[in-house]
Design an enzyme around this catalytic site. Structure first.
Site, PDB file in Angstrom:
ATOM      1  N   GLU A  46       0.824  -1.205   0.000  1.00  0.00           N
ATOM      2  CA  GLU A  46       0.000   0.000   0.000  1.00  0.00           C
ATOM      3  C   GLU A  46       0.862   1.261   0.000  1.00  0.00           C
ATOM      4  O   GLU A  46       0.554   2.239  -0.691  1.00  0.00           O
ATOM      5  CB  GLU A  46      -0.918   0.016   1.231  1.00  0.00           C
ATOM      6  CG  GLU A  46      -1.907  -1.139   1.285  1.00  0.00           C
ATOM      7  CD  GLU A  46      -1.394  -2.302   2.110  1.00  0.00           C
ATOM      8  OE1 GLU A  46      -2.193  -2.898   2.844  1.00  0.00           O
ATOM      9  OE2 GLU A  46      -0.178  -2.628   2.018  1.00  0.00           O
ATOM     10  N   LEU A 198      22.389 -24.926  -3.811  1.00  0.00           N
ATOM     11  CA  LEU A 198      20.994 -24.647  -3.501  1.00  0.00           C
ATOM     12  C   LEU A 198      20.633 -23.171  -3.642  1.00  0.00           C
ATOM     13  O   LEU A 198      19.707 -22.678  -2.992  1.00  0.00           O
ATOM     14  CB  LEU A 198      20.639 -25.128  -2.081  1.00  0.00           C
ATOM     15  CG  LEU A 198      20.848 -26.617  -1.805  1.00  0.00           C
ATOM     16  CD1 LEU A 198      20.464 -26.946  -0.357  1.00  0.00           C
ATOM     17  CD2 LEU A 198      20.067 -27.484  -2.777  1.00  0.00           C
ATOM     18  N   GLU A 290      13.622 -30.242  -2.129  1.00  0.00           N
ATOM     19  CA  GLU A 290      14.184 -30.910  -3.304  1.00  0.00           C
ATOM     20  C   GLU A 290      14.760 -32.281  -2.963  1.00  0.00           C
ATOM     21  O   GLU A 290      15.665 -32.759  -3.625  1.00  0.00           O
ATOM     22  CB  GLU A 290      15.252 -30.014  -3.942  1.00  0.00           C
ATOM     23  CG  GLU A 290      14.700 -28.701  -4.464  1.00  0.00           C
ATOM     24  CD  GLU A 290      15.638 -27.996  -5.420  1.00  0.00           C
ATOM     25  OE1 GLU A 290      16.183 -28.650  -6.337  1.00  0.00           O
ATOM     26  OE2 GLU A 290      15.840 -26.780  -5.244  1.00  0.00           O
ATOM     27  N   LEU A 295      13.577 -38.120   2.962  1.00  0.00           N
ATOM     28  CA  LEU A 295      12.964 -36.905   3.507  1.00  0.00           C
ATOM     29  C   LEU A 295      11.609 -36.667   2.861  1.00  0.00           C
ATOM     30  O   LEU A 295      10.626 -36.357   3.550  1.00  0.00           O
ATOM     31  CB  LEU A 295      13.885 -35.707   3.275  1.00  0.00           C
ATOM     32  CG  LEU A 295      13.329 -34.330   3.657  1.00  0.00           C
ATOM     33  CD1 LEU A 295      13.001 -34.269   5.139  1.00  0.00           C
ATOM     34  CD2 LEU A 295      14.321 -33.235   3.279  1.00  0.00           C
TER      35      LEU A 295
END
Length: 359
Positions: A46, A198, A290, A295
């Site tokens: 804004e 990364l 990734e 994981l």
């Protein structure tokens, strides 16, 4: 409002812990000001749009993708800035669930005589602000899981060769996806095997995402690319303090890494819910995972994957190749994680498919 949402998307990955808001100011059917939240979270959308509009903001309509803030932080509230500029009407997509706002921004505007219209393009805004909303409501960031695999779902040959299964166009798109997230997450096995940076590359100077590695024992190469660059690009290590020595922890801190403590579940991996809670507490709203396969499987099993992005190449590696996902322990199809297709298209010589958690 759709234009404001498009403007806000420019801030994705750049504004955490603040939301990536967009604002368009219109007077006499002409856009007189545009803005989006700037890197680091300030100035707010804004404020940027009002600065561009100048005196033309008086009597204008402001379209904002999230309720204007109502609290004093490092900057004054945007609701007060809109009032001071003489805006006549404010149209918003969503109420801000942050307890410091939560309707107070709208109330302040109405009390000043400004006409307020709410819930315009609310569904699209909910998707656009999903990471911020999750962090406020559940204390965790949105998680996007990326998998790049062969036609038969393999990420490497039996010998571990993986560069490159997908083509350059797909890899370039992955860097764009990294740029739209606050952090990139990988497991310790991927970090050891690939020695990755990364970082976002191929887009000129950009604000880099936080690099996050889930390494419960902190058993990473202290001379690898992540370690060598830890003072230049943020590196956060999720670990279990009970499974690494004080000397190892001190060494990584000396290299410039930030250590986040996470408990280990019964078995071999860090608690995925605690991992995301730690990242949310640290301010992250959007995390791009990734891999690797173990994981990814733990996050899927825990029901923590919100977006799934796959890149599929036209090559087959066979059963001896390394699978994209670790074991999920499923006995029935009914218990498998389900996602709804958002988009599928060719990208270079590969196929991109984007899925969202089924609701």
């Amino acid at each position: 409002m759709r234009h404001a949402l498009a403007l806000g998307a420019r801030g994705l990955g750049q504004t955490w812990p603040n939301p990536a808001v967009g604002c368009v100011i219109v007077k006499d059917n002409r856009i007189v000001g545009r803005g989006w939240t700037q890197p680091g979270g300030r100035p707010h959308a804004e404020v940027r749009a009002l600065a561009q509009a100048g005196a033309a903001a008086r009597g204008a309509t402001a379209y904002v993708t999230l309720e204007p803030c109502a609290h004093h932080g490092k900057t004054p509230p945007c609701a007060e800035a809109l009032i001071a500029a003489g805006v006549a009407r404010v149209v918003t997509a969503l109420q801000d669930p942050d307890p410091r706002v939560a309707g107070r921004g709208h109330d302040i505007l109405r009390a000043a005589g400004i006409h307020v219209t709410e819930h315009v393009e609310a569904r699209a805004a909910t998707e656009a602000h999903a990471g911020f909303l999750l962090r406020v409501s559940q204390g965790r960031p949105l998680l996007t899981l990326k998998l790049a695999s062969s036609f038969d779902g393999r990420i490497a040959t039996a010998t571990g060769e993986s560069r490159w299964i997908t083509g350059p166009a797909a890899r370039h798109h992955v860097h764009a996806l990294r740029h739209s997230h606050d952090a990139v997450l990988v497991g310790a096995g991927t970090a050891r095997a690939d020695d990755p940076m990364l970082t976002v590359r191929g887009f000129g100077p950009v604000r880099q995402p936080v690099r996050v590695v889930a390494a419960r024992r902190l058993d990473l190469a202290s001379d690898g690319q992540l370690a060598r660059s830890a003072r230049e690009v943020p590196l956060w290590l999720l670990h279990d303090p009970a499974q690494s020595s004080a000397a190892t922890q001190a060494r990584w801190q000396d290299l410039g890494a930030t250590l986040l403590s996470v408990p280990t579940l019964i078995g071999r991996h860090l608690d995925p819910a605690a991992m995301l809670a730690a990242l949310g507490a640290a301010g992250l709203t959007r995390v791009f995972c990734e891999g690797g396969g173990s994981l990814a499987a733990s996050l899927l099993s825990a029901g923590l994957v919100d977006e799934l992005i796959g890149f599929t190449a036209g090559v087959a590696l066979g059963a001896e190749g390394q699978p994209a996902l670790g074991a999920l322990g499923l006995d029935t199809l009914a218990s498998a994680p389900r996602f709804q297709l958002v988009e599928a298209r060719a990208i270079g010589g590969d196929i991109l498919h984007h899925w969202r958690r089924a609701t």
